[in-house]
Design a protein around this motif. Structure first.
Motif, PDB file in Angstrom:
ATOM      1  N   ALA A  41      13.221   2.418  12.494  1.00  0.00           N
ATOM      2  CA  ALA A  41      12.449   1.631  11.788  1.00  0.00           C
ATOM      3  C   ALA A  41      12.756   1.178  10.542  1.00  0.00           C
ATOM      4  N   GLY A  42      13.760   2.072  10.632  1.00  0.00           N
ATOM      5  CA  GLY A  42      14.858   1.341   8.921  1.00  0.00           C
ATOM      6  C   GLY A  42      15.669   0.490  10.127  1.00  0.00           C
ATOM      7  N   LEU A  43      16.141   0.199  10.535  1.00  0.00           N
ATOM      8  CA  LEU A  43      16.936  -1.035  11.186  1.00  0.00           C
ATOM      9  C   LEU A  43      16.061  -2.235  11.733  1.00  0.00           C
ATOM     10  N   THR A  44      14.755  -1.687  12.036  1.00  0.00           N
ATOM     11  CA  THR A  44      13.740  -2.327  12.876  1.00  0.00           C
ATOM     12  C   THR A  44      12.776  -3.123  11.274  1.00  0.00           C
ATOM     13  N   LEU A  45      12.122  -2.851  11.002  1.00  0.00           N
ATOM     14  CA  LEU A  45      11.045  -3.392  10.146  1.00  0.00           C
ATOM     15  C   LEU A  45      11.501  -3.865   9.176  1.00  0.00           C
ATOM     16  N   PRO A  46      10.563  -4.812   8.572  1.00  0.00           N
ATOM     17  CA  PRO A  46      11.285  -5.996   7.564  1.00  0.00           C
ATOM     18  C   PRO A  46      11.338  -5.865   6.011  1.00  0.00           C
ATOM     19  N   TRP A  47      10.870  -4.438   5.554  1.00  0.00           N
ATOM     20  CA  TRP A  47      10.619  -3.810   4.376  1.00  0.00           C
ATOM     21  C   TRP A  47      12.196  -2.457   4.390  1.00  0.00           C
ATOM     22  N   SER A  48      11.891  -3.089   3.078  1.00  0.00           N
ATOM     23  CA  SER A  48      13.103  -1.902   1.838  1.00  0.00           C
ATOM     24  C   SER A  48      12.536  -1.115   1.011  1.00  0.00           C
ATOM     25  N   SER A  49      12.465  -0.794   0.406  1.00  0.00           N
ATOM     26  CA  SER A  49      13.288  -0.065  -0.565  1.00  0.00           C
ATOM     27  C   SER A  49      14.003   0.398  -1.892  1.00  0.00           C
ATOM     28  N   GLY A  50      15.339  -0.871  -1.687  1.00  0.00           N
ATOM     29  CA  GLY A  50      15.892  -1.408  -1.815  1.00  0.00           C
ATOM     30  C   GLY A  50      15.442  -1.186  -3.906  1.00  0.00           C
ATOM     31  N   VAL A  51      14.903  -2.181  -4.297  1.00  0.00           N
ATOM     32  CA  VAL A  51      14.469  -2.188  -5.583  1.00  0.00           C
ATOM     33  C   VAL A  51      13.809  -1.066  -6.424  1.00  0.00           C
ATOM     34  N   VAL A  52      13.043  -0.214  -5.400  1.00  0.00           N
ATOM     35  CA  VAL A  52      12.715   1.109  -6.189  1.00  0.00           C
ATOM     36  C   VAL A  52      13.673   2.045  -6.347  1.00  0.00           C
ATOM     37  N   GLU A  53      14.538   1.886  -5.267  1.00  0.00           N
ATOM     38  CA  GLU A  53      15.877   2.379  -5.232  1.00  0.00           C
ATOM     39  C   GLU A  53      16.404   2.469  -6.492  1.00  0.00           C
ATOM     40  N   GLY A  54      16.733   1.042  -7.084  1.00  0.00           N
ATOM     41  CA  GLY A  54      17.345   0.837  -7.517  1.00  0.00           C
ATOM     42  C   GLY A  54      17.013   0.794  -9.220  1.00  0.00           C
ATOM     43  N   HIS A  55      15.312   1.067  -9.367  1.00  0.00           N
ATOM     44  CA  HIS A  55      14.429   1.684 -10.916  1.00  0.00           C
ATOM     45  C   HIS A  55      15.337   2.738 -10.910  1.00  0.00           C
ATOM     46  N   ALA A  56      15.479   4.068  -9.811  1.00  0.00           N
ATOM     47  CA  ALA A  56      15.907   4.821  -9.754  1.00  0.00           C
ATOM     48  C   ALA A  56      17.313   5.575 -10.418  1.00  0.00           C
TER      49      ALA A  56
END
Length: 83
Positions: A41-56
């Motif tokens: 799913a992480g390799l296929t779907l266009p969504w990312s949690s990168g912004v949230v991970e950056g804030h954390a």
């Protein structure tokens, strides 16, 4: 596979890795197998949690910098003001 979001090709790649003679990649393949659906799913779907991970990550860095220096009030103020 990463750039073109072709996560459906991951099982083929894992099979090729297992046939290879590199034990460190075998360990990686075993780890990926533990949660194969999520990795695909992480390799296929266009969504990312990168912004949230950056804030954390930013908040954790501030917390590490402030360790042992002051109390919660100053830490809170620093996190809120660091944008």
């Amino acid at each position: 596979m990463l750039i073109d979001r072709q996560g459906e090709r991951l099982p083929e790649w894992l099979d090729a890795v297992r046939q290879d003679g590199l034990p460190s990649l075998h360990t990686l393949a075993t780890g990926i197998d533990r949660d194969l659906d999520a990795v695909i799913a992480g390799l296929t779907l266009p969504w990312s949690s990168g912004v949230v991970e950056g804030h954390a990550n930013r908040i954790k860095m501030i917390k590490r910098q402030m360790y042992g220096r002051a109390g919660f009030k100053l830490l809170r103020k620093r996190v809120l003001l660091a944008s």
